[in-house]
Design an enzyme around this catalytic site. Structure first.
Site, mmCIF file in Angstrom:
data_model
loop_
_atom_site.group_PDB
_atom_site.id
_atom_site.type_symbol
_atom_site.label_atom_id
_atom_site.label_comp_id
_atom_site.label_asym_id
_atom_site.label_seq_id
_atom_site.Cartn_x
_atom_site.Cartn_y
_atom_site.Cartn_z
ATOM 1 N N CYS A 181 -13.859 9.803 -22.038
ATOM 2 C CA CYS A 181 -13.156 10.436 -20.911
ATOM 3 C C CYS A 181 -12.967 9.360 -19.839
ATOM 4 O O CYS A 181 -13.477 8.251 -19.944
ATOM 5 C CB CYS A 181 -13.997 11.565 -20.340
ATOM 6 N N ARG A 236 -7.811 7.314 -22.035
ATOM 7 C CA ARG A 236 -9.189 7.633 -22.441
ATOM 8 C C ARG A 236 -9.329 9.102 -22.798
ATOM 9 O O ARG A 236 -10.386 9.568 -23.220
ATOM 10 C CB ARG A 236 -10.179 7.263 -21.331
ATOM 11 N N TRP A 273 -11.608 13.943 -22.856
ATOM 12 C CA TRP A 273 -11.443 13.827 -24.298
ATOM 13 C C TRP A 273 -12.545 14.713 -24.875
ATOM 14 O O TRP A 273 -13.698 14.302 -24.929
ATOM 15 C CB TRP A 273 -11.674 12.379 -24.699
ATOM 16 N N ASN A 321 -18.647 11.034 -18.247
ATOM 17 C CA ASN A 321 -18.089 10.503 -19.511
ATOM 18 C C ASN A 321 -19.277 10.102 -20.365
ATOM 19 O O ASN A 321 -20.142 9.355 -19.938
ATOM 20 C CB ASN A 321 -17.199 9.283 -19.250
ATOM 21 N N GLY A 322 -19.357 10.630 -21.584
ATOM 22 C CA GLY A 322 -20.464 10.303 -22.485
ATOM 23 C C GLY A 322 -20.946 11.580 -23.144
ATOM 24 O O GLY A 322 -20.223 12.582 -23.200
ATOM 25 N N GLU A 332 -8.682 -3.468 -46.760
ATOM 26 C CA GLU A 332 -8.418 -3.327 -45.318
ATOM 27 C C GLU A 332 -8.098 -4.692 -44.715
ATOM 28 O O GLU A 332 -7.183 -4.832 -43.892
ATOM 29 C CB GLU A 332 -9.606 -2.668 -44.621
ATOM 30 N N LYS A 364 -4.537 -5.622 -42.803
ATOM 31 C CA LYS A 364 -4.489 -6.195 -41.445
ATOM 32 C C LYS A 364 -3.643 -7.464 -41.445
ATOM 33 O O LYS A 364 -2.788 -7.653 -40.577
ATOM 34 C CB LYS A 364 -5.907 -6.510 -40.954
ATOM 35 N N GLU A 374 0.216 -6.595 -42.066
ATOM 36 C CA GLU A 374 0.973 -5.900 -41.004
ATOM 37 C C GLU A 374 1.023 -6.727 -39.721
ATOM 38 O O GLU A 374 1.894 -6.506 -38.883
ATOM 39 C CB GLU A 374 0.408 -4.508 -40.745
ATOM 40 N N HIS A 417 -7.796 -10.045 -65.205
ATOM 41 C CA HIS A 417 -6.876 -9.195 -66.001
ATOM 42 C C HIS A 417 -5.442 -9.393 -65.565
ATOM 43 O O HIS A 417 -4.638 -8.459 -65.586
ATOM 44 C CB HIS A 417 -7.302 -7.725 -65.871
ATOM 45 N N LYS A 430 2.817 3.370 -34.765
ATOM 46 C CA LYS A 430 1.395 3.711 -34.719
ATOM 47 C C LYS A 430 1.125 4.969 -35.538
ATOM 48 O O LYS A 430 0.111 5.066 -36.209
ATOM 49 C CB LYS A 430 0.938 3.941 -33.271
HETATM 50 C C1 AGP Z 1 -3.279 0.652 -40.174
HETATM 51 O O1 AGP Z 1 -3.512 -0.541 -39.466
HETATM 52 C C2 AGP Z 1 -1.844 1.108 -40.060
HETATM 53 N N1 AGP Z 1 -1.436 1.234 -38.726
HETATM 54 C C3 AGP Z 1 -1.544 2.336 -40.913
HETATM 55 O O2 AGP Z 1 -1.828 2.018 -42.252
HETATM 56 C C4 AGP Z 1 -2.352 3.614 -40.564
HETATM 57 O O3 AGP Z 1 -3.690 3.454 -40.906
HETATM 58 C C5 AGP Z 1 -1.765 4.771 -41.376
HETATM 59 O O4 AGP Z 1 -0.436 4.979 -40.956
HETATM 60 C C6 AGP Z 1 -2.558 6.076 -41.245
HETATM 61 O O5 AGP Z 1 -2.556 6.503 -39.914
HETATM 62 P P1 AGP Z 1 -3.534 7.736 -39.525
HETATM 63 O O6 AGP Z 1 -4.928 7.258 -39.713
HETATM 64 O O7 AGP Z 1 -3.195 8.034 -38.110
HETATM 65 O O8 AGP Z 1 -3.227 8.879 -40.452
#
Ligand code: AGP
Length: 613
Positions: free
Chosen positions: A2, A27, A77, A103-104, A486, A490, A493, A509, A608
């Site tokens: 928050c 926040r 939040w 907040n907490g 992962e 990173k 992207e 393989h 996002k």
């Molecule tokens: C991850 O860095 C990307 N931005 C993307 O793969 C993201 O994780 C994916 O779109 C899922 O988003 P979500 O967790 O909001 O469902």
């Protein structure tokens, strides 16, 4: 997570609070409120609109009385209690004189509330924070000054807090305190401020001070004085702030991605807070699935996309290992097109930071249509996925702005592994002492992640040496495989370079044919049970000219023989390694991207939240 703000000695108190809350909305924003305080009067306004609460609060305050020189504000939040006006801060005591914002999480709020109610206190919310108002009230009724009443109250509470308290019988004083949740103090001639972070007061205060854990600050128009929990004077550390507003909103970082990478220890800590009762039972107070149902789960299906899919892959190993339940992991966009089999006792878990990814929402709907119980794991309170699911577990990573997900990933892994331990508890598939040990180990991960963050300069140096590379393989075994996936995501992207995450055992393989001088192989080599095999995989690629980067534990000497670069991490329980090992991989991708002058917060072609199929 928050946002809190306060001001004392101001000539435009309400505007100061509202502007500050607007800057704190990242926040949390599901509800908001202010309290204005002067001699004998505490005036309060609170709204809960789910998204635009601060804007709604500004409208609500149109008829606020003038001439208040002090006040506090909060944007919420929700973690305890639905995002409704009754749960919005500020909370007041029985008399209405004392107002607090927080907040907490007060971990022992339940037992405190019971004691207070037994002494006649009437609660008007279902939050953990309200106990603070009534505790302070009791000490004020004993004649203590507000600062002393707060200090005494804090000896009772356990958990995290950044709080501010006011009392209209002691006007023009705010008492603030901090433990884990961030808090800064600001000063200007004749006015003193407090806030969760600098941006909220950047254009009003001229000097800024950090409040450390278990420090209490008494703010007045003339300035402030600080004490510790024992009442001894302390000096606050002055912050050198020469940021513009945009930089301030990034917490002094160059971008949101590095801010959010740095927030990972707090994200894990907050997600795990208040999840265990004194008797050791693990709880998800927002989870509306009965213990009986969880105990009788026959199969778990996780559906997720992108980074959340990688967290789901980690969860598969943990749930199967600890709870002995078979687990499938589906990419959301594939799930509903494969005519999935959903039998009685199937629990589907939709994992989504935003809770708005349409692929995951559609997968969850398909599962529900076929009779499955659906649990959402989401970082956004009241997100679409959370609303449509039968139950929800919230990660508490705080708002994640950068397109590349970082702190949400570690918070998802923490929440999902906690769920795995809960399932193990209910199904008695592990001795209680082993579950306790794992729970404690999980809580130690925050500090291990913080250690990895301290080693960023070495990662930056390695990235610099590999800047001209174009082809990357990320390898791992067991939970090191989703971690490698992962890391590859990173890098892809953020740098737009080609990278693949692969199970290390799969290399021979086929993909081994791609290995030649100039190819970079990044290996997650921290699991002792997989170590020997990983070393031989690395020897194979090194023999074919690859440059090798290894994520390895501090005590690993053998890795030096097969790796050109070693990114060291603290050793931890193998199942927890994704949360620790991912940090150097995030930093590696970050420094490669900044080295290539990429926009790390807004990579090309991406969004996002992907709300289209
Ligand atoms: C991850 O860095 C990307 N931005 C993307 O793969 C993201 O994780 C994916 O779109 C899922 O988003 P979500 O967790 O909001 O469902």
């Amino acid at each position: 997570m928050c946002g809190i703000i306060g001001v004392v000695g101001s000539s435009d108190t309400l505007e100061t609070l509202l502007e500050g809350l607007q800057r704190l909305e990242y926040r949390g924003y599901d509800s908001a409120g202010v309290a204005l305080v002067r001699q004998g009067e505490t005036w309060r306004a609170r709204v809960a609109t789910g998204t635009e609460s601060v804007a709604a609060l500004r409208i609500e305050c149109k008829n606020a009385p003038g001439e208040f020189h002090s006040g506090i504000g909060h944007t919420r939040w929700a973690t305890h209690g639905a995002p409704e006006a009754m749960n919005a801060h500020p909370h007041v005591d029985c008399s209405g004189n004392v107002a607090i914002i927080h907040n907490g999480i007060i971990e022992n709020h339940g037992e405190i509330q019971e004691q207070l109610e037994s002494r006649g206190h009437i609660f008007t919310s279902v939050t953990d924070s309200e106990v603070l108002a009534h505790l302070i009230e009791e000490f004020r009724d004993q004649g203590l000054e507000l600062v002393e009443a707060v200090r005494q109250s804090l000896h009772t509470v356990r958990g995290a807090f950044a709080l501010a308290a006011m009392d209209c019988t002691e006007p023009d004083v705010i008492v603030a305190a901090r433990r884990i949740s961030p808090l800064v103090v600001g000063t200007a001639p004749g006015v003193t401020y407090l806030a969760s972070d600098v941006p909220a007061i950047l254009d009003r205060a001229t000097a800024f001070y950090a409040v450390n854990d278990d420090e209490i600050v008494r703010l007045g128009p003339e300035g402030f004085r600080a004490i510790d929990l024992e009442g001894s004077p302390v000096r606050l550390r002055q912050l050198q702030i020469d940021w513009d507003l945009e930089t301030a909103e990034k917490g002094g970082n160059d971008d949101f991605m590095s801010k959010e990478i740095n927030e990972q220890p707090e994200a894990i800590h907050a997600t795990l807070l208040d999840r265990r009762r004194r008797d050791g039972s693990i709880i998800f107070d927002e989870l509306r699935v009965s213990d009986e149902e969880l105990r009788n789960v026959k199969r778990v299906v996780l559906v997720a996309a992108g980074t959340s899919h990688h967290a789901a892959l980690v969860a598969k190993y943990a749930i199967e290992r600890w709870a002995r339940v078979s687990v499938e992991v589906d990419i959301s966009s594939e799930y509903r097109y494969r005519d999935p089999i959903v039998e009685i006792g199937t629990l589907v878990i939709g994992v989504s930071q935003s809770g708005e990814t349409i692929d995951t929402i559609q997968a969850a709907r398909e599962a529900q249509r076929r009779g499955a119980r659906v649990v959402a794991v989401s970082n956004i309170v009241d997100s679409s996925l959370a609303r449509e699911a039968d139950a929800v577990i919230y990660t508490r990573a705080g708002l994640e702005v950068s397109v590349a997900s970082t702190k949400a990933f570690v918070a998802q892994v923490a929440a999902l592994e906690l769920l795995a331990l809960r399932l193990a508890q209910l199904r008695t598939t592990m001795p209680p002492e082993d579950i306790d040990a794992l729970f404690l180990g999980l809580n130690a991960v925050s500090a291990q992640v913080a250690t990895c963050l301290e080693r960023r300069e070495h990662v930056r140096d390695v990235a610099k040496q590999l800047l001209g590379s174009h082809d990357f393989f990320f390898l791992g075994r067991h939970v090191g495989f989703p971690t490698a996936m992962e890391g590859a995501l990173k890098l892809k992207e953020l740098t737009y370079l080609h990278a693949e995450g692969y199970p290390a055992g799969e290399l021979k393989h086929g993909p081994l044919a791609l290995i030649e001088p100039g190819v970079v192989v990044v290996a997650v080599a921290t699991d002792p049970a997989m170590h020997e095999k990983i070393l031989s995989n690395l020897a194979e690629v090194k023999a074919r000219g690859a440059s090798v980067v290894a994520v390895a534990t501090d005590d690993d000497e053998a890795i030096e023989a097969v790796a050109d670069f070693v990114l060291r991490v603290p050793a931890t329980e193998p199942m927890f390694t994704p949360m620790v090992d991912v940090v150097p991989l995030q930093l590696f991708a970050y420094y490669m991207a900044t080295g290539l002058n990429r926009n790390v917060d807004r990579p090309r072609n991406l969004a996002k939240t992907v709300t289209v199929e």
